[in-house]
Design a protein around this motif. Structure first.
Motif, mmCIF file in Angstrom:
data_model
loop_
_atom_site.group_PDB
_atom_site.id
_atom_site.type_symbol
_atom_site.label_atom_id
_atom_site.label_comp_id
_atom_site.label_asym_id
_atom_site.label_seq_id
_atom_site.Cartn_x
_atom_site.Cartn_y
_atom_site.Cartn_z
ATOM 1 N N THR A 130 0.846 -1.196 0.000
ATOM 2 C CA THR A 130 0.000 0.000 0.000
ATOM 3 C C THR A 130 0.870 1.231 0.000
ATOM 4 O OG1 THR A 130 -0.084 0.104 2.396
ATOM 5 C CG2 THR A 130 -1.861 -1.094 1.297
ATOM 6 N N VAL A 131 0.303 2.308 -0.476
ATOM 7 C CA VAL A 131 0.992 3.593 -0.441
ATOM 8 C C VAL A 131 -0.052 4.701 -0.363
ATOM 9 C CG1 VAL A 131 1.133 3.745 -2.956
ATOM 10 C CG2 VAL A 131 2.737 5.044 -1.534
ATOM 11 N N ASN A 132 0.242 5.711 0.457
ATOM 12 C CA ASN A 132 -0.619 6.882 0.497
ATOM 13 C C ASN A 132 -0.128 7.858 -0.557
ATOM 14 O OD1 ASN A 132 -2.710 6.779 2.505
ATOM 15 N ND2 ASN A 132 -1.020 6.430 3.959
ATOM 16 N N VAL A 133 -0.995 8.134 -1.515
ATOM 17 C CA VAL A 133 -0.612 9.035 -2.589
ATOM 18 C C VAL A 133 -1.095 10.426 -2.247
ATOM 19 C CG1 VAL A 133 -0.751 9.501 -5.059
ATOM 20 C CG2 VAL A 133 -0.793 7.133 -4.226
ATOM 21 N N ARG A 134 -0.144 11.388 -2.236
ATOM 22 C CA ARG A 134 -0.521 12.776 -1.993
ATOM 23 C C ARG A 134 -0.998 13.381 -3.302
ATOM 24 N NH1 ARG A 134 1.636 15.739 2.465
ATOM 25 N NH2 ARG A 134 2.325 14.267 4.060
ATOM 26 N N GLY A 135 -2.148 14.011 -3.280
ATOM 27 C CA GLY A 135 -2.642 14.665 -4.503
ATOM 28 C C GLY A 135 -1.735 15.804 -4.905
ATOM 29 N N LYS A 136 -1.537 15.934 -6.190
ATOM 30 C CA LYS A 136 -0.669 16.998 -6.672
ATOM 31 C C LYS A 136 -1.354 18.351 -6.553
ATOM 32 C CE LYS A 136 1.922 14.339 -10.048
ATOM 33 N NZ LYS A 136 2.162 14.166 -11.487
ATOM 34 N N ALA A 137 -0.532 19.385 -6.382
ATOM 35 C CA ALA A 137 -1.084 20.741 -6.351
ATOM 36 C C ALA A 137 -1.548 21.104 -7.752
ATOM 37 C CB ALA A 137 -0.013 21.713 -5.877
ATOM 38 N N ARG A 138 -2.725 21.657 -7.827
ATOM 39 C CA ARG A 138 -3.266 22.065 -9.132
ATOM 40 C C ARG A 138 -3.607 23.535 -9.061
ATOM 41 N NH1 ARG A 138 -1.732 18.067 -12.180
ATOM 42 N NH2 ARG A 138 -2.681 16.055 -11.731
ATOM 43 N N SER A 139 -3.336 24.236 -10.112
ATOM 44 C CA SER A 139 -3.795 25.622 -10.122
ATOM 45 C C SER A 139 -4.540 25.871 -11.415
ATOM 46 C CB SER A 139 -2.613 26.566 -9.978
ATOM 47 O OG SER A 139 -1.908 26.635 -11.198
ATOM 48 N N SER A 140 -5.486 26.776 -11.343
ATOM 49 C CA SER A 140 -6.248 27.080 -12.543
ATOM 50 C C SER A 140 -6.463 28.573 -12.632
ATOM 51 C CB SER A 140 -7.597 26.356 -12.508
ATOM 52 O OG SER A 140 -8.388 26.924 -11.495
ATOM 53 N N ALA A 141 -6.630 29.063 -13.817
ATOM 54 C CA ALA A 141 -6.899 30.487 -13.983
ATOM 55 C C ALA A 141 -8.174 30.635 -14.791
ATOM 56 C CB ALA A 141 -5.739 31.149 -14.704
ATOM 57 N N ARG A 142 -9.194 31.165 -14.192
ATOM 58 C CA ARG A 142 -10.438 31.377 -14.921
ATOM 59 C C ARG A 142 -10.787 32.854 -14.855
ATOM 60 N NH1 ARG A 142 -14.941 28.077 -12.656
ATOM 61 N NH2 ARG A 142 -13.401 26.426 -12.652
ATOM 62 N N LYS A 143 -11.049 33.442 -15.982
ATOM 63 C CA LYS A 143 -11.359 34.877 -16.080
ATOM 64 C C LYS A 143 -10.292 35.717 -15.378
ATOM 65 C CE LYS A 143 -16.331 34.292 -16.503
ATOM 66 N NZ LYS A 143 -17.560 34.220 -15.744
ATOM 67 N N GLY A 144 -9.061 35.284 -15.542
ATOM 68 C CA GLY A 144 -7.966 36.088 -14.991
ATOM 69 C C GLY A 144 -7.724 35.908 -13.510
ATOM 70 N N VAL A 145 -8.614 35.149 -12.859
ATOM 71 C CA VAL A 145 -8.415 34.957 -11.421
ATOM 72 C C VAL A 145 -7.702 33.632 -11.204
ATOM 73 C CG1 VAL A 145 -9.530 34.751 -9.171
ATOM 74 C CG2 VAL A 145 -10.542 36.183 -10.954
ATOM 75 N N ARG A 146 -6.512 33.676 -10.659
ATOM 76 C CA ARG A 146 -5.738 32.463 -10.446
ATOM 77 C C ARG A 146 -6.165 31.843 -9.113
ATOM 78 N NH1 ARG A 146 -1.925 29.592 -12.556
ATOM 79 N NH2 ARG A 146 -2.089 30.720 -14.502
ATOM 80 N N SER A 147 -6.463 30.569 -9.148
ATOM 81 C CA SER A 147 -6.817 29.933 -7.886
ATOM 82 C C SER A 147 -6.030 28.652 -7.778
ATOM 83 C CB SER A 147 -8.318 29.642 -7.844
ATOM 84 O OG SER A 147 -8.645 28.761 -8.894
ATOM 85 N N SER A 148 -5.645 28.320 -6.590
ATOM 86 C CA SER A 148 -4.852 27.118 -6.440
ATOM 87 C C SER A 148 -5.667 26.059 -5.726
ATOM 88 C CB SER A 148 -3.578 27.419 -5.657
ATOM 89 O OG SER A 148 -3.936 27.965 -4.417
ATOM 90 N N GLY A 149 -5.316 24.820 -5.957
ATOM 91 C CA GLY A 149 -6.052 23.719 -5.338
ATOM 92 C C GLY A 149 -5.156 22.519 -5.297
#
Lengths: 102, 430
Positions: free
Chosen positions: A55-74
């Motif tokens: 087994t392994v715990n997989v850490r979700g990768k950081a994702r960022s998106s830019a919609r209508k010029g507003v950058r948001s990270s997730g």
């Protein structure tokens, strides 16, 4: 925990399919599940004998998106991955299709 | 591979039944899958790395089967065509044959083919063709035409004669009403009976400069404008001046001025040669026509309907094109001649059949004689087109694109016709 709560889904990816001799199957499992719980769940659902579990715990990768010029990270969700090795000759089929077989 | 079976439906139509074995189908499916998978991207896999099972689960196995059929059908069709040595002239109409489980097991193709043509004897055919030698009169007449181009206009003070150049105003009326195109001011023209409607030029002859006169003239029955044909018209002519054509003397000077020849005799020879060349090529064309007529007379092979229909389409197209050039739409043209398109098509049918028959025969001869368009032929044809349109060869080639194939067909046809003419025996008519 019920067997179907332990095993969430098969993990069908290039890497998961590049397994040894078609005896290893990879699943996404409950983050709190132990190897023992996973073993019991797999054996119950698919009626097979499990030799080994990694087994392994997989850490979700950081994702960022830019919609209508507003950058948001997730972040992609974290999950726990379990690779089970079956007794030689046994296999798991999902809906009649064995994805893990080449 | 099991071979295909051929059924003749008509003289120019066959049905091919082509089996596709399961091994062939499986191989084709594998190829089809690889082709399709290249552009597929599913989560968990890099583009093009999707395994077949995952692919089928997502898109359905049917997508692979149909792609495989698209690939394999033209292939086996082409093979079957070669196997039976067919010459299709149209795209086949295909139908899938499937077993009870819906797996394809073959295709059925119906296609129009060239009729089998028994060429008979086409070499050494006797053709009666009179040769028309160039006479001295012909040469003199050409010289006179040349002289006329160089003629000077000299004003004369005498009544106009046929052959004079006059300047005039005229107003034409039918039943006292002016009609379109019947009026002009200050028109300068040569009085030549052939150039005008009957009565017009002769009516003007005899008038002096400054005179005014009414001239009666009749439009011929076969006139270009139907509303004028056969009508009696009165033209009021005002003659402004009369000039006489003064022809240059036919001598060495004249020869030098219009050509590179130094003497009149040399010019005469030159003209004679040119006339002979024209008459020879005209004779050759006549021989070609007579030859084809004679060769086709005994032939009555079946004509593929599709080719005849296409030829008619082409003729309709040409007709509508020439109508457009003279400024009327095809519909207006139909209305003017009082015909429906169907009637016109029927009218063209006989001609179209004759043309198709000729083409098929020529092409059969070309095949029998291995006549083909060589790259040199094509280059030559392109060059002549380039000259004709005043464009560089490359541009013509680009503009033609795929039409170069029909250009090649044309070359082959011409070469074959030349071949037939060369091998014909020309005899004087009895």
């Amino acid at each position: 925990m019920d067997a179907r709560d332990v095993i969430i889904s098969p993990r069908i990816t290039e890497k998961a399919m590049a397994n040894a001799l078609g005896q290893q199957y990879t699943f996404v499992v409950h983050p709190a599940a132990t190897k023992t719980q996973i073993r019991h769940a797999i054996e119950e659902i698919f009626s097979v004998n499990v030799l080994k579990i990694n087994t392994v715990n997989v850490r979700g990768k950081a994702r960022s998106s830019a919609r209508k010029g507003v950058r948001s990270s997730g972040k992609a969700s974290d999950f726990k991955k379990a690779t089970v090795t079956l007794k030689p000759g046994q296999k798991i089929e999902l809906g009649g299709v064995n994805y893990f077989e080449q | 591979m099991t071979s295909s079976t051929l059924t003749r439906l008509a003289a120019t139509q066959v049905e091919l039944e082509i089996p596709i074995t399961s091994e062939e189908l499986e191989a084709a499916q594998e190829r089809a899958f690889r082709k399709l998978a290249k552009n597929v991207r599913l989560p968990g896999f890099r583009q093009g790395k999707v395994p077949r099972k995952v692919f089928e689960q997502t898109y359905g196995a049917q997508s692979i089967v149909s792609q495989a059929m698209d690939d394999v059908v033209p292939e086996v069709y082409a093979k079957a065509v070669r196997e039976h040595d067919l010459e299709p002239i149209d795209r086949p109409r295909m139908e899938l044959i499937s077993d009870d489980e819906g797996n394809p097991t073959g295709i059925k193709a119906v296609v129009d083919v060239r009729p089998a043509i028994d060429l008979g004897t086409y070499k050494g055919v006797e053709i009666a063709q009179a040769t028309a030698p160039v006479t001295d009169e012909d040469v003199e007449r050409s010289l006179l035409t040349l002289a006329k181009d160089r003629a000077t206009l000299v004003p004369v003070d005498r009544p106009a004669q046929i052959g004079d150049v006059v300047t005039m105003d005229y107003e034409g009326k039918i039943d006292g009403v002016p009609f379109e195109g019947g009026t002009a001011q200050g028109q300068t023209t040569e009085l030549d009976e052939e150039r005008f409607i009957p009565g017009f030029a002769t009516g003007i002859a005899g008038m002096k400069a400054g005179e005014t006169k009414d001239v009666d003239a009749t439009f011929p029955e076969q006139y270009g404008q139907p509303d004028l044909a056969g009508k009696q018209a009165v033209f009021t002519i005002v003659l402004h001046d009369v000039k006489e054509l003064e022809l240059p003397a036919l001598d060495d000077e004249f020869a030098k001025s219009i050509s590179e020849n130094q003497t009149l005799d040399a010019l005469r020879d030159d003209v004679r040669k040119r006339l002979e060349a024209i008459s020879a090529s005209r004779a050759r064309r006549a021989i070609g026509n007579a030859l084809m007529e004679q060769l086709l007379e005994t032939q009555n092979f079946e004509l593929p309907e599709i080719l005849v229909e296409r030829e008619i389409d082409q003729m309709i197209n040409d007709a509508s094109g020439s109508a457009a050039r003279s400024g009327v739409t095809f519909e207006e043209y139909l209305a003017q001649t009082g015909k429906t398109e169907e009637a016109l098509r029927e009218e063209y049918r006989t001609d179209a059949q004759a043309r198709v028959k000729g083409t098929l025969f020529i092409e059969a001869v070309a095949k029998a004689e291995n006549i083909a368009a060589t790259p040199a032929d094509i280059a030559m044809e392109l060059e002549s087109l380039a000259r004709q349109y005043g464009q560089p060869v490359e541009k013509i080639r680009a503009a033609l694109g795929n039409n170069v194939l029909s250009l090649m067909d044309g070359i082959v046809r011409n070469k074959t016709l030349e071949f037939l003419i060369d091998h014909a025996k020309v005899v004087e008519p009895a």
